[in-house]
Design a protein around this motif. Structure first.
Motif, mmCIF file in Angstrom:
data_model
loop_
_atom_site.group_PDB
_atom_site.id
_atom_site.type_symbol
_atom_site.label_atom_id
_atom_site.label_comp_id
_atom_site.label_asym_id
_atom_site.label_seq_id
_atom_site.Cartn_x
_atom_site.Cartn_y
_atom_site.Cartn_z
ATOM 1 N N ALA A 1 0.833 -1.205 0.000
ATOM 2 C CA ALA A 1 0.000 0.000 0.000
ATOM 3 C C ALA A 1 0.867 1.254 0.000
ATOM 4 O O ALA A 1 0.522 2.268 -0.622
ATOM 5 C CB ALA A 1 -0.923 -0.001 1.217
ATOM 6 N N GLU A 2 2.001 1.170 0.678
ATOM 7 C CA GLU A 2 2.927 2.304 0.729
ATOM 8 C C GLU A 2 3.418 2.687 -0.667
ATOM 9 O O GLU A 2 3.606 3.882 -0.962
ATOM 10 C CB GLU A 2 4.118 1.952 1.616
ATOM 11 C CG GLU A 2 5.164 3.037 1.734
ATOM 12 C CD GLU A 2 6.335 2.608 2.602
ATOM 13 O OE1 GLU A 2 7.470 3.010 2.294
ATOM 14 O OE2 GLU A 2 6.124 1.854 3.575
ATOM 15 N N GLN A 3 3.602 1.695 -1.536
ATOM 16 C CA GLN A 3 4.059 1.979 -2.892
ATOM 17 C C GLN A 3 3.045 2.808 -3.671
ATOM 18 O O GLN A 3 3.389 3.466 -4.642
ATOM 19 C CB GLN A 3 4.324 0.666 -3.645
ATOM 20 C CG GLN A 3 5.259 -0.296 -2.942
ATOM 21 C CD GLN A 3 6.550 0.346 -2.492
ATOM 22 O OE1 GLN A 3 7.291 0.893 -3.303
ATOM 23 N NE2 GLN A 3 6.830 0.276 -1.196
ATOM 24 N N GLN A 4 1.807 2.780 -3.202
ATOM 25 C CA GLN A 4 0.743 3.526 -3.858
ATOM 26 C C GLN A 4 0.422 4.839 -3.136
ATOM 27 O O GLN A 4 -0.554 5.509 -3.469
ATOM 28 C CB GLN A 4 -0.517 2.654 -3.932
ATOM 29 C CG GLN A 4 -0.315 1.346 -4.676
ATOM 30 C CD GLN A 4 -1.542 0.445 -4.616
ATOM 31 O OE1 GLN A 4 -2.677 0.911 -4.698
ATOM 32 N NE2 GLN A 4 -1.334 -0.860 -4.491
ATOM 33 N N GLY A 5 1.256 5.195 -2.149
ATOM 34 C CA GLY A 5 1.007 6.411 -1.388
ATOM 35 C C GLY A 5 -0.195 6.303 -0.483
ATOM 36 O O GLY A 5 -0.831 7.305 -0.137
ATOM 37 N N LYS A 6 -0.501 5.047 -0.035
ATOM 38 C CA LYS A 6 -1.714 4.807 0.739
ATOM 39 C C LYS A 6 -1.430 4.036 2.027
ATOM 40 O O LYS A 6 -2.324 3.376 2.569
ATOM 41 C CB LYS A 6 -2.712 4.012 -0.105
ATOM 42 C CG LYS A 6 -3.256 4.735 -1.328
ATOM 43 C CD LYS A 6 -4.336 5.720 -0.937
ATOM 44 C CE LYS A 6 -5.019 6.317 -2.162
ATOM 45 N NZ LYS A 6 -6.124 7.220 -1.772
ATOM 46 N N LEU A 7 -0.202 4.120 2.543
ATOM 47 C CA LEU A 7 0.124 3.351 3.737
ATOM 48 C C LEU A 7 -0.761 3.733 4.917
ATOM 49 O O LEU A 7 -1.344 2.879 5.584
ATOM 50 C CB LEU A 7 1.600 3.548 4.119
ATOM 51 C CG LEU A 7 2.023 2.932 5.465
ATOM 52 C CD1 LEU A 7 1.797 1.430 5.464
ATOM 53 C CD2 LEU A 7 3.467 3.267 5.785
ATOM 54 N N TRP A 8 -0.867 5.031 5.189
ATOM 55 C CA TRP A 8 -1.614 5.455 6.373
ATOM 56 C C TRP A 8 -3.100 5.166 6.236
ATOM 57 O O TRP A 8 -3.769 4.817 7.216
ATOM 58 C CB TRP A 8 -1.344 6.924 6.665
ATOM 59 C CG TRP A 8 -0.031 7.119 7.349
ATOM 60 C CD1 TRP A 8 1.166 7.410 6.774
ATOM 61 C CD2 TRP A 8 0.223 6.986 8.753
ATOM 62 N NE1 TRP A 8 2.159 7.476 7.731
ATOM 63 C CE2 TRP A 8 1.607 7.226 8.951
ATOM 64 C CE3 TRP A 8 -0.576 6.692 9.855
ATOM 65 C CZ2 TRP A 8 2.197 7.181 10.218
ATOM 66 C CZ3 TRP A 8 -0.001 6.650 11.114
ATOM 67 C CH2 TRP A 8 1.376 6.884 11.283
ATOM 68 N N SER A 9 -3.632 5.282 5.052
ATOM 69 C CA SER A 9 -5.029 4.931 4.829
ATOM 70 C C SER A 9 -5.243 3.441 5.084
ATOM 71 O O SER A 9 -6.234 3.034 5.704
ATOM 72 C CB SER A 9 -5.446 5.289 3.397
ATOM 73 O OG SER A 9 -6.799 4.977 3.174
ATOM 74 N N PHE A 10 -4.291 2.614 4.640
ATOM 75 C CA PHE A 10 -4.365 1.171 4.862
ATOM 76 C C PHE A 10 -4.294 0.863 6.357
ATOM 77 O O PHE A 10 -5.066 0.049 6.878
ATOM 78 C CB PHE A 10 -3.235 0.465 4.121
ATOM 79 C CG PHE A 10 -3.252 -1.031 4.251
ATOM 80 C CD1 PHE A 10 -3.973 -1.810 3.358
ATOM 81 C CD2 PHE A 10 -2.542 -1.661 5.260
ATOM 82 C CE1 PHE A 10 -4.001 -3.197 3.487
ATOM 83 C CE2 PHE A 10 -2.559 -3.037 5.400
ATOM 84 C CZ PHE A 10 -3.285 -3.817 4.507
#
Length: 247
Positions: free
Chosen positions: A144-153
């Motif tokens: 998810a971090e690779q998509q700029g969505k780590l914190w949302s995940f």
């Protein structure tokens, strides 16, 4: 029938792995019990649930949890303005109930006051010492971090967090979490199977070891590129500690 040397060796290795996991959990519980009375309630409750079979994960549905970080830029797992002079890093385990409590009780005000205003950037380092489900979850989180969505995940995962090591962190569960968090689930899961995901876990573990971090959540601060300094462990007076550290 006597067991072969290979069978005995595999049995011994399995017992050693189980002992490592058990000791890690005991150490984490001792630390958290000392850190906060809230941890006492949560950990004891978790043990009681485990002893009776326990609930697994909550149903995953489109969640408002990720709204906490909506609209804030994220780069390489770091939330906020890259030019912010202060970096706060949270060492977390996605299975940790105390991390989930911190996310609910302490981080929203901190993010709104400091991260959204460009004063602080917030970094996550996902550890995985609670058990196998932690490893699986952390690797997909790095996807998810690779998509700029780590914190949302992370926030969406917490909203559906289940019983530690109950086996709830399945591909189906992670797919639902990813979908609810706005993450391309297939890409994240595919990434989790590669060496890059394992390397990310190794780097987080190495950083934690250097700082002496052996429980979650733990928070560090770095100002203007200085070395990280541990400022808080657990929930005890966490908000005040964070506020003082970045003032």
């Amino acid at each position: 029938m006597s067991k072969s040397k290979r069978e005995l060796r595999e049995q011994r290795r399995a017992a050693e792995r189980a002992a490592v996991v058990a000791e890690s959990r005991r150490r984490r519980i001792r630390t958290l019990l000392g850190a906060t009375g809230v941890a006492v309630v949560l950990v004891v409750a978790g043990i009681a649930i485990s002893a009776t079979g326990g609930a697994k994960a909550k149903p995953v549905a489109p969640s408002s949890a990720s709204k906490l970080v909506a609209g804030i830029q994220e780069h390489n797992g770091v939330l906020g303005d890259p030019k912010a002079p202060v970096t706060v890093t949270e060492y977390l385990d996605l299975q940790c109930p105390i991390c989930q409590q911190a996310s609910t009780a302490n981080l929203p005000a901190f993010i709104n006051t400091y991260v959204r205003t460009g004063k602080v950037k917030l970094q996550a380092r996902t550890l995985s010492f609670i058990g196998p489900d932690s490893v699986t979850a952390a690797k997909v989180a790095h996807g998810a971090e690779q998509q700029g969505k780590l914190w949302s995940f992370i926030e969406t995962f917490y909203a559906s967090q289940g019983e530690e090591n109950s086996g709830y962190v399945t591909t189906d569960f992670l797919t639902k979490v990813a979908d609810a968090a706005g993450v391309n689930a297939k890409q994240a899961i595919d990434f989790s199977k590669g060496q890059s995901a394992q390397s990310a876990l190794d780097q987080a573990d190495a950083a934690a070891q250097t700082l002496g971090v052996n429980s979650t959540p733990s928070f560090t601060v770095s100002k203007n590129g200085s070395a990280e300094k541990v400022i808080a462990v657990g929930l005890t007076d966490l908000t005040n500690k964070l506020n003082k550290a970045v003032a």
